[in-house]
Write a protein that holds these residues in place. Sequence first.
Motif, PDB file in Angstrom:
ATOM      1  N   ASP A 107     -42.748  18.164 -94.133  1.00 47.54           N
ATOM      2  CA  ASP A 107     -41.497  17.469 -93.784  1.00 47.54           C
ATOM      3  C   ASP A 107     -41.186  17.584 -92.310  1.00 47.54           C
ATOM      4  O   ASP A 107     -40.751  16.611 -91.668  1.00 47.54           O
ATOM      5  CB  ASP A 107     -40.334  18.024 -94.614  1.00 47.54           C
ATOM      6  N   ALA A 108     -41.395  18.776 -91.747  1.00 43.34           N
ATOM      7  CA  ALA A 108     -41.086  18.990 -90.331  1.00 43.34           C
ATOM      8  C   ALA A 108     -41.928  18.089 -89.438  1.00 43.34           C
ATOM      9  O   ALA A 108     -41.482  17.638 -88.376  1.00 43.34           O
ATOM     10  CB  ALA A 108     -41.326  20.455 -89.965  1.00 43.34           C
ATOM     11  N   GLU A 109     -43.166  17.801 -89.882  1.00 48.66           N
ATOM     12  CA  GLU A 109     -44.062  16.954 -89.104  1.00 48.66           C
ATOM     13  C   GLU A 109     -43.673  15.486 -89.191  1.00 48.66           C
ATOM     14  O   GLU A 109     -43.520  14.800 -88.177  1.00 48.66           O
ATOM     15  CB  GLU A 109     -45.500  17.147 -89.606  1.00 48.66           C
ATOM     16  N   LYS A 110     -43.478  14.976 -90.418  1.00 51.09           N
ATOM     17  CA  LYS A 110     -43.222  13.537 -90.562  1.00 51.09           C
ATOM     18  C   LYS A 110     -41.794  13.136 -90.188  1.00 51.09           C
ATOM     19  O   LYS A 110     -41.520  11.950 -90.020  1.00 51.09           O
ATOM     20  CB  LYS A 110     -43.551  13.076 -91.981  1.00 51.09           C
ATOM     21  N   ASN A 111     -40.886  14.119 -90.063  1.00 47.34           N
ATOM     22  CA  ASN A 111     -39.502  13.798 -89.689  1.00 47.34           C
ATOM     23  C   ASN A 111     -39.238  13.915 -88.193  1.00 47.34           C
ATOM     24  O   ASN A 111     -38.135  13.628 -87.731  1.00 47.34           O
ATOM     25  CB  ASN A 111     -38.529  14.716 -90.441  1.00 47.34           C
ATOM     26  N   ARG A 112     -40.259  14.339 -87.428  1.00 50.58           N
ATOM     27  CA  ARG A 112     -40.050  14.450 -85.984  1.00 50.58           C
ATOM     28  C   ARG A 112     -40.165  13.071 -85.339  1.00 50.58           C
ATOM     29  O   ARG A 112     -40.797  12.149 -85.888  1.00 50.58           O
ATOM     30  CB  ARG A 112     -41.055  15.429 -85.380  1.00 50.58           C
ATOM     31  N   LYS A 113     -39.588  12.940 -84.174  1.00 51.55           N
ATOM     32  CA  LYS A 113     -39.507  11.649 -83.492  1.00 51.55           C
ATOM     33  C   LYS A 113     -40.882  11.052 -83.180  1.00 51.55           C
ATOM     34  O   LYS A 113     -41.090   9.848 -83.297  1.00 51.55           O
ATOM     35  CB  LYS A 113     -38.709  11.800 -82.192  1.00 51.55           C
ATOM     36  N   GLY A 114     -41.830  11.888 -82.784  1.00 52.77           N
ATOM     37  CA  GLY A 114     -43.129  11.371 -82.353  1.00 52.77           C
ATOM     38  C   GLY A 114     -44.148  11.198 -83.456  1.00 52.77           C
ATOM     39  O   GLY A 114     -45.326  10.952 -83.175  1.00 52.77           O
ATOM     40  N   PHE A 115     -43.736  11.302 -84.718  1.00 57.20           N
ATOM     41  CA  PHE A 115     -44.685  11.182 -85.823  1.00 57.20           C
ATOM     42  C   PHE A 115     -45.352   9.801 -85.816  1.00 57.20           C
ATOM     43  O   PHE A 115     -44.696   8.775 -85.627  1.00 57.20           O
ATOM     44  CB  PHE A 115     -43.976  11.403 -87.161  1.00 57.20           C
ATOM     45  N   SER A 116     -46.653   9.782 -85.999  1.00 56.52           N
ATOM     46  CA  SER A 116     -47.377   8.506 -86.033  1.00 56.52           C
ATOM     47  C   SER A 116     -48.477   8.555 -87.087  1.00 56.52           C
ATOM     48  O   SER A 116     -48.938   9.632 -87.478  1.00 56.52           O
ATOM     49  CB  SER A 116     -47.995   8.188 -84.663  1.00 56.52           C
ATOM     50  N   LEU A 117     -48.886   7.395 -87.517  1.00 55.77           N
ATOM     51  CA  LEU A 117     -49.956   7.271 -88.521  1.00 55.77           C
ATOM     52  C   LEU A 117     -51.274   6.934 -87.833  1.00 55.77           C
ATOM     53  O   LEU A 117     -51.279   6.315 -86.760  1.00 55.77           O
ATOM     54  CB  LEU A 117     -49.605   6.177 -89.528  1.00 55.77           C
ATOM     55  N   PRO A 118     -52.395   7.300 -88.418  1.00 57.30           N
ATOM     56  CA  PRO A 118     -53.692   6.976 -87.801  1.00 57.30           C
ATOM     57  C   PRO A 118     -54.008   5.486 -87.916  1.00 57.30           C
ATOM     58  O   PRO A 118     -53.558   4.810 -88.843  1.00 57.30           O
ATOM     59  CB  PRO A 118     -54.673   7.806 -88.624  1.00 57.30           C
ATOM     60  N   ALA A 119     -54.761   4.995 -86.951  1.00 55.40           N
ATOM     61  CA  ALA A 119     -55.243   3.611 -87.028  1.00 55.40           C
ATOM     62  C   ALA A 119     -56.268   3.511 -88.149  1.00 55.40           C
ATOM     63  O   ALA A 119     -56.992   4.466 -88.439  1.00 55.40           O
ATOM     64  CB  ALA A 119     -55.879   3.208 -85.702  1.00 55.40           C
ATOM     65  N   ILE A 120     -56.321   2.356 -88.786  1.00 57.33           N
ATOM     66  CA  ILE A 120     -57.335   2.087 -89.812  1.00 57.33           C
ATOM     67  C   ILE A 120     -58.048   0.797 -89.415  1.00 57.33           C
ATOM     68  O   ILE A 120     -57.406  -0.242 -89.222  1.00 57.33           O
ATOM     69  CB  ILE A 120     -56.718   1.932 -91.214  1.00 57.33           C
ATOM     70  N   VAL A 121     -59.368   0.880 -89.274  1.00 51.72           N
ATOM     71  CA  VAL A 121     -60.163  -0.284 -88.885  1.00 51.72           C
ATOM     72  C   VAL A 121     -60.889  -0.810 -90.118  1.00 51.72           C
ATOM     73  O   VAL A 121     -61.785  -0.139 -90.653  1.00 51.72           O
ATOM     74  CB  VAL A 121     -61.191   0.088 -87.798  1.00 51.72           C
ATOM     75  N   PRO A 122     -60.513  -1.994 -90.621  1.00 53.83           N
ATOM     76  CA  PRO A 122     -61.158  -2.527 -91.836  1.00 53.83           C
ATOM     77  C   PRO A 122     -62.415  -3.340 -91.532  1.00 53.83           C
ATOM     78  O   PRO A 122     -62.426  -4.187 -90.639  1.00 53.83           O
ATOM     79  CB  PRO A 122     -60.063  -3.415 -92.447  1.00 53.83           C
ATOM     80  N   LEU A 123     -63.485  -3.071 -92.280  1.00 53.48           N
ATOM     81  CA  LEU A 123     -64.745  -3.789 -92.149  1.00 53.48           C
ATOM     82  C   LEU A 123     -65.149  -4.346 -93.509  1.00 53.48           C
ATOM     83  O   LEU A 123     -64.913  -3.703 -94.535  1.00 53.48           O
ATOM     84  CB  LEU A 123     -65.864  -2.862 -91.652  1.00 53.48           C
ATOM     85  N   VAL A 124     -65.769  -5.506 -93.510  1.00 54.53           N
ATOM     86  CA  VAL A 124     -66.277  -6.103 -94.749  1.00 54.53           C
ATOM     87  C   VAL A 124     -67.750  -6.445 -94.564  1.00 54.53           C
ATOM     88  O   VAL A 124     -68.122  -7.139 -93.611  1.00 54.53           O
ATOM     89  CB  VAL A 124     -65.490  -7.379 -95.130  1.00 54.53           C
ATOM     90  N   ILE A 125     -68.597  -5.933 -95.467  1.00 50.67           N
ATOM     91  CA  ILE A 125     -70.017  -6.289 -95.479  1.00 50.67           C
ATOM     92  C   ILE A 125     -70.234  -7.245 -96.651  1.00 50.67           C
ATOM     93  O   ILE A 125     -69.950  -6.904 -97.798  1.00 50.67           O
ATOM     94  CB  ILE A 125     -70.908  -5.041 -95.639  1.00 50.67           C
ATOM     95  N   TYR A 126     -70.736  -8.431 -96.348  1.00 53.04           N
ATOM     96  CA  TYR A 126     -70.881  -9.473 -97.375  1.00 53.04           C
ATOM     97  C   TYR A 126     -72.343  -9.903 -97.465  1.00 53.04           C
ATOM     98  O   TYR A 126     -72.941 -10.322 -96.474  1.00 53.04           O
ATOM     99  CB  TYR A 126     -70.003 -10.669 -97.008  1.00 53.04           C
ATOM    100  N   ASN A 127     -72.934  -9.799 -98.663  1.00 56.75           N
ATOM    101  CA  ASN A 127     -74.349 -10.162 -98.831  1.00 56.75           C
ATOM    102  C   ASN A 127     -74.546 -11.352 -99.770  1.00 56.75           C
ATOM    103  O   ASN A 127     -75.638 -11.559-100.291  1.00 56.75           O
ATOM    104  CB  ASN A 127     -75.154  -8.961 -99.330  1.00 56.75           C
ATOM    105  N   GLY A 128     -73.490 -12.144 -99.984  1.00 56.82           N
ATOM    106  CA  GLY A 128     -73.599 -13.312-100.852  1.00 56.82           C
ATOM    107  C   GLY A 128     -74.374 -14.446-100.209  1.00 56.82           C
ATOM    108  O   GLY A 128     -74.591 -14.483 -99.001  1.00 56.82           O
TER     109      GLY A 128
END
Length: 323
Positions: A107-128
Amino acid sequence: MEFSHDKGYKYFLSNPEVFADFIRDFVKESWALQIDIDSLERVDKSYIGPDFSEKEADIVYRAKIKGKEIIFYILVELQSTVDYTMPFRLLVYMTYIWMDIIKSSPDAEKNRKGFSLPAIVPLVIYNGENRWAAAKSYREIIEGEEYFGWYIPDFRYMLFEVNSYSEEELIEIKNIMSAVFLLDQKISWVELLSRLKRLKSILKDRNKEEFKLFKSWLKYIIKERLPVEGAEELERIIEESKEAEDMELNITKTLDEMIREIKMQGKKEGKIEGKIEGKIEGKQEVAENMLKLGIGIDIIVKATGLGEEEIENIRKRTLKILW
């Protein structure tokens, strides 16, 4: 051991070294070259949604950028058919990852002002077989998004279409995933052998674990797509190949034997008048038969003595893809 086609890709990409090579060589972004390889950590987790259904993304890795404590996630989805809801599907997986991070943060971490979430880079591999026609950004599937500007969330995903890469391009990349892409394209059994022979330059530099992974993939994924004779021959090649050099030698023997059988068959059926070097009509007929079997032009040139341009003209008239 039993694999579905998509599980074959998951089988490879679950290996951190193979995954790292794939990101470095296929992702054309500066951050891909800066990933701290030692920080790669596979996130193998299922998520329970609000509807109590269990959802699991195909491949998720946690990583850091070299020299900095920037933690981000790479999300990979594996597709053999076009999914027109892909942007929404990816958003669901991304949201589950973020929800899990928030839930597990103190709670102390996510309630602080500078709390941020990690970036997520989505990739799709298509073999159709068909070209990928789904939207590549989230806003594209939102009705009337042009009216609302920044109020509508958006992201794009990277798409890797297996069948869009040329043979030379994949040979040049020289990693296990480029070898997988090369053999997973829509090609005939004999063309597969020709390409497999060319992979010696890639496979000889792999460690024993990666070569073992590759042979298992051939045996449990590619073999299942072949006619009975081809499947049996491929299994023999796999079992007798302890190293890349063995595989090349075994494939060469198989291809040479196939060429001999085609020549003999043509003679027995009266399709060739005299020897293979005989009348030009006979050579053209042999070339036509070999093209119908999916044999590469370089091999046909060697077998018949005809020029590449002439064989290409015959191919345009007669070639049928067998796979």
